[in-house]
Design a protein around this motif. Sequence first.
Motif, PDB file in Angstrom:
ATOM      1  N   THR A 235     101.023  42.749  15.508  1.00 20.83           N
ATOM      2  CA  THR A 235      99.945  43.231  15.646  1.00 20.83           C
ATOM      3  C   THR A 235      99.133  41.874  14.687  1.00 20.83           C
ATOM      4  O   THR A 235      97.658  41.525  15.989  1.00 20.83           O
ATOM      5  CB  THR A 235      99.586  44.564  15.400  1.00 20.83           C
ATOM      6  OG1 THR A 235     100.143  45.091  15.925  1.00 20.83           O
ATOM      7  CG2 THR A 235      97.869  44.354  15.971  1.00 20.83           C
ATOM      8  N   ALA A 236      99.090  41.756  14.043  1.00 20.17           N
ATOM      9  CA  ALA A 236      98.031  40.913  13.345  1.00 20.17           C
ATOM     10  C   ALA A 236      97.976  39.014  14.027  1.00 20.17           C
ATOM     11  O   ALA A 236      97.480  38.290  13.907  1.00 20.17           O
ATOM     12  CB  ALA A 236      98.378  41.041  11.868  1.00 20.17           C
ATOM     13  N   MET A 237      99.455  39.320  13.797  1.00 17.28           N
ATOM     14  CA  MET A 237      99.444  37.783  14.515  1.00 17.28           C
ATOM     15  C   MET A 237      99.149  37.607  16.100  1.00 17.28           C
ATOM     16  O   MET A 237      98.352  36.241  16.292  1.00 17.28           O
ATOM     17  CB  MET A 237     101.389  36.921  14.791  1.00 17.28           C
ATOM     18  CG  MET A 237     101.423  35.821  15.206  1.00 17.28           C
ATOM     19  SD  MET A 237     103.740  36.212  16.319  1.00 17.28           S
ATOM     20  CE  MET A 237     103.209  37.823  17.408  1.00 17.28           C
ATOM     21  N   GLY A 238      99.443  38.136  16.754  1.00 14.63           N
ATOM     22  CA  GLY A 238      98.887  38.363  17.672  1.00 14.63           C
ATOM     23  C   GLY A 238      97.199  38.528  18.114  1.00 14.63           C
ATOM     24  O   GLY A 238      96.551  37.828  18.954  1.00 14.63           O
ATOM     25  N   ARG A 239      96.286  39.099  17.288  1.00 17.56           N
ATOM     26  CA  ARG A 239      95.291  39.124  16.733  1.00 17.56           C
ATOM     27  C   ARG A 239      94.798  37.323  16.850  1.00 17.56           C
ATOM     28  O   ARG A 239      93.232  37.230  17.415  1.00 17.56           O
ATOM     29  CB  ARG A 239      94.448  40.339  15.239  1.00 17.56           C
ATOM     30  CG  ARG A 239      94.743  41.072  16.102  1.00 17.56           C
ATOM     31  CD  ARG A 239      94.776  42.383  15.439  1.00 17.56           C
ATOM     32  NE  ARG A 239      94.422  43.700  15.919  1.00 17.56           N
ATOM     33  CZ  ARG A 239      94.498  45.386  15.417  1.00 17.56           C
ATOM     34  NH1 ARG A 239      94.456  44.473  14.277  1.00 17.56           N
ATOM     35  NH2 ARG A 239      94.164  46.266  15.981  1.00 17.56           N
ATOM     36  N   ARG A 240      95.404  37.071  16.031  1.00 14.26           N
ATOM     37  CA  ARG A 240      95.732  35.480  15.460  1.00 14.26           C
ATOM     38  C   ARG A 240      95.222  34.274  16.827  1.00 14.26           C
ATOM     39  O   ARG A 240      94.217  33.861  16.641  1.00 14.26           O
ATOM     40  CB  ARG A 240      96.136  35.313  14.407  1.00 14.26           C
ATOM     41  CG  ARG A 240      95.420  35.611  13.302  1.00 14.26           C
ATOM     42  CD  ARG A 240      94.527  35.154  12.338  1.00 14.26           C
ATOM     43  NE  ARG A 240      94.281  33.494  12.457  1.00 14.26           N
ATOM     44  CZ  ARG A 240      93.242  32.752  12.497  1.00 14.26           C
ATOM     45  NH1 ARG A 240      92.497  32.749  13.892  1.00 14.26           N
ATOM     46  NH2 ARG A 240      94.066  30.689  12.710  1.00 14.26           N
ATOM     47  N   LEU A 241      96.143  34.853  17.732  1.00 16.05           N
ATOM     48  CA  LEU A 241      97.031  34.031  18.493  1.00 16.05           C
ATOM     49  C   LEU A 241      95.726  34.148  19.518  1.00 16.05           C
ATOM     50  O   LEU A 241      94.784  33.410  20.202  1.00 16.05           O
ATOM     51  CB  LEU A 241      98.135  34.200  19.269  1.00 16.05           C
ATOM     52  CG  LEU A 241      99.198  33.973  18.304  1.00 16.05           C
ATOM     53  CD1 LEU A 241     100.132  34.494  19.557  1.00 16.05           C
ATOM     54  CD2 LEU A 241      99.721  32.405  18.609  1.00 16.05           C
ATOM     55  N   THR A 242      94.839  35.003  19.959  1.00 14.28           N
ATOM     56  CA  THR A 242      93.950  35.584  20.510  1.00 14.28           C
ATOM     57  C   THR A 242      92.867  34.935  20.102  1.00 14.28           C
ATOM     58  O   THR A 242      91.799  34.214  21.166  1.00 14.28           O
ATOM     59  CB  THR A 242      93.971  37.269  20.792  1.00 14.28           C
ATOM     60  OG1 THR A 242      95.068  38.159  21.155  1.00 14.28           O
ATOM     61  CG2 THR A 242      92.522  37.269  21.921  1.00 14.28           C
ATOM     62  N   ALA A 243      92.223  35.052  18.656  1.00 14.01           N
ATOM     63  CA  ALA A 243      91.116  34.221  18.758  1.00 14.01           C
ATOM     64  C   ALA A 243      91.052  32.853  18.367  1.00 14.01           C
ATOM     65  O   ALA A 243      90.118  32.345  18.993  1.00 14.01           O
ATOM     66  CB  ALA A 243      91.297  34.564  16.546  1.00 14.01           C
ATOM     67  N   SER A 251      97.497  43.607  27.881  1.00  6.09           N
ATOM     68  CA  SER A 251      97.147  44.524  26.914  1.00  6.09           C
ATOM     69  C   SER A 251      97.290  43.931  25.967  1.00  6.09           C
ATOM     70  O   SER A 251      98.300  43.186  25.585  1.00  6.09           O
ATOM     71  CB  SER A 251      97.507  45.786  27.536  1.00  6.09           C
ATOM     72  OG  SER A 251      99.290  45.646  26.679  1.00  6.09           O
ATOM     73  N   GLY A 252      96.921  44.615  24.656  1.00 10.11           N
ATOM     74  CA  GLY A 252      97.440  44.988  23.053  1.00 10.11           C
ATOM     75  C   GLY A 252      96.542  43.485  22.752  1.00 10.11           C
ATOM     76  O   GLY A 252      95.891  43.105  23.460  1.00 10.11           O
ATOM     77  N   PRO A 253      96.402  42.410  21.417  1.00 11.05           N
ATOM     78  CA  PRO A 253      98.424  42.799  21.317  1.00 11.05           C
ATOM     79  C   PRO A 253      98.500  43.805  20.258  1.00 11.05           C
ATOM     80  O   PRO A 253      97.930  44.883  19.473  1.00 11.05           O
ATOM     81  CB  PRO A 253      98.783  41.612  20.570  1.00 11.05           C
ATOM     82  CG  PRO A 253      97.490  41.429  19.897  1.00 11.05           C
ATOM     83  CD  PRO A 253      96.704  41.778  21.147  1.00 11.05           C
ATOM     84  N   GLY A 254     100.240  44.389  20.723  1.00 11.89           N
ATOM     85  CA  GLY A 254     100.825  45.721  19.130  1.00 11.89           C
ATOM     86  C   GLY A 254     101.919  45.506  18.734  1.00 11.89           C
ATOM     87  O   GLY A 254     102.052  43.977  18.448  1.00 11.89           O
ATOM     88  N   PRO A 255     102.246  46.148  18.121  1.00 10.89           N
ATOM     89  CA  PRO A 255     102.473  46.082  16.895  1.00 10.89           C
ATOM     90  C   PRO A 255     104.592  45.350  17.629  1.00 10.89           C
ATOM     91  O   PRO A 255     105.949  45.272  16.834  1.00 10.89           O
ATOM     92  CB  PRO A 255     103.048  47.215  16.536  1.00 10.89           C
ATOM     93  CG  PRO A 255     103.022  48.433  17.056  1.00 10.89           C
ATOM     94  CD  PRO A 255     101.192  47.825  18.303  1.00 10.89           C
TER      95      PRO A 255
END
Length: 297
Positions: A235-243, A251-255
Amino acid sequence: MATPLSADALVAALKKEGVTVVEHAGWRTHNRNAKGPWGPVNGVMIHHTVTSGTTATVALCYNGRSDLPGPLCHGVIAKDGTVHLVGNGRANHAGAGDPDVLAATIAEKHTLPAPNQQSTDGNTRFYGFECENLGNGKDPWPEAQLTAITKASAAICRAHGWSAASVIGHKEWTNTKIDPVGFTMASLRTRIGTRLASGASPGSPSSGSSGQGTAHQPFPGADWFKKGPKSAIVTAMGRRLTAEGCSAYRSGPGPQWTDADRASYAKWQRKLGYTGTDADGWPGAASWKALRVPASS
């Protein structure tokens, strides 16, 4: 591979890293862009000047010589650690070099091949810093100057999401040059890597950077992702990729690790300059470090 920083972004990145900057008149439009492309950029190249005296050195690097017009670099790093900006855009500093070295730099390889070709235009691909030194192995490198070289290099690496492996010496680019002399590039890259890992700067000038003081998640290992993990790390990785503008999520990112995570990570790898199988979406240590994923609590 990345789009070159604008003049404003370069100054901001340097100052954010704690560099003392002097902007010389006209530097923002002083370049050799009419003679060839500037960018995409893949790294930072370090030189020594074979000169003594900051004023004369800066003038030479700004104006160039009769056989080689200026700017001869983007910034001159003086003995006292001041970075003098003299050019923005294509500069006559790197010349022709080895395409295998370029490929290794793009892939952020820890070991570069020995240069034996002069077929690739380095002026397109590298930021250049000329460092005031006679280059005779006797002229000292003051700590203030070495620190400034480290900070300036780290500033650009941080702005582009590169690791210290993206910083090379002129002598590593072509076997026709010996610079820099007086310290090893391996030792310089160690200093740069330590600085990048320490979070000494709040991060890159972009709004997607993680903040100062943030603890970053260690790389879990390539095999960990291939097992399809379900974890807060994903999840944390996906948020950084989005940023970072690398989202392939609907949708998401999720775990839960999914194909969307892999597609997003492949976008991140391509943003860093990876191509082919090096941009297959499976995280590697260098690209993970550059992403700066916050540690999950």
